[in-house]
Enzyme design. Sequence first.
Site, PDB file in Angstrom:
ATOM      1  N   ASP A 109     -13.859 -14.816  -4.502  1.00  0.00           N
ATOM      2  CA  ASP A 109     -14.306 -13.501  -4.037  1.00  0.00           C
ATOM      3  C   ASP A 109     -15.807 -13.318  -4.241  1.00  0.00           C
ATOM      4  O   ASP A 109     -16.491 -12.703  -3.417  1.00  0.00           O
ATOM      5  CB  ASP A 109     -13.531 -12.395  -4.742  1.00  0.00           C
ATOM      6  CG  ASP A 109     -13.590 -12.479  -6.270  1.00  0.00           C
ATOM      7  OD1 ASP A 109     -13.864 -13.576  -6.806  1.00  0.00           O
ATOM      8  OD2 ASP A 109     -13.344 -11.455  -6.929  1.00  0.00           O
ATOM      9  N   THR A 132     -10.569  -5.498 -10.603  1.00  0.00           N
ATOM     10  CA  THR A 132      -9.899  -5.550 -11.905  1.00  0.00           C
ATOM     11  C   THR A 132     -10.925  -5.859 -12.984  1.00  0.00           C
ATOM     12  O   THR A 132     -10.919  -5.262 -14.065  1.00  0.00           O
ATOM     13  CB  THR A 132      -8.799  -6.624 -11.888  1.00  0.00           C
ATOM     14  OG1 THR A 132      -7.919  -6.355 -10.791  1.00  0.00           O
ATOM     15  CG2 THR A 132      -8.001  -6.594 -13.176  1.00  0.00           C
TER      16      THR A 132
END
Length: 263
Positions: A109, A132
Amino acid sequence: MLLAFDVGNTNIVLGVFKEGELIQNWRLETDNNKSADEYGMVINQLFQYEGLDVKEVEDVIISTVVPSVLFTLQHLSMKYFNKRAIVIGPGIKTGLVVKYDNPKQVGADRIVNAVAAHAKYGGPLIIIDFGTATTFCAVSEKAEYIGGTIAPGLKISSEALFEKTAKLPKVELEEPGNVICRNTIHSMQSGLVYGHMGTVDYIVKKMKKELQDYSESEEPVKVIATGGLATLIDSGIDCIDHVDKLLTLEGLEIIHRKNKRQK
């Protein structure tokens, strides 16, 4: 059409591109226990609701930080779209030069975000992803991925307070309006949200100074934020230049174009 999956620890964001344009996107909960058929049925229903035809999907690309979900989505791609998915990882063309000690350790990512941000905004750059975990990535004007910082995300911090204390409750992640608070819920919200804002502000200041050692131009460092909680944090600090919540999906489309001929 291109179907792109951005798989995080908490959510899966998927988007559909047609001729390079993002025409629809959705957010699902990441579930390690879901089978390819279960995900396939959900995606089929989403397509039907938006009037899209799954038969028009010509390619699939996946970025994931959750290895256990990768096999499931690869199986889904073959079974439901008859396509071998492109997976972000070693051997994939990105256009970035990764300066990490071990490039394989950089999350997919983070690479995808860097590709999209550099293509859209130029460099030098700091990219903050409020997921997260909250990640900070530094990219030079020459598209060099220099490195970054990983901090606990807001949700992780909130859950830790709830789970590791006897009396503190779960709270909504929102600004209480004051730092000096008169009840427990607002006090927790103050510490979580304003504390995270302070963390972001400090790390960005330090990273900007360090980026000067890698920059050959006098271009100002742009700070791009993405992720579900980017708007909340941006509302209380001045160091973020742009909030771009679809950055990762757009990065996947760019990488797909770079690798389409290789497939």
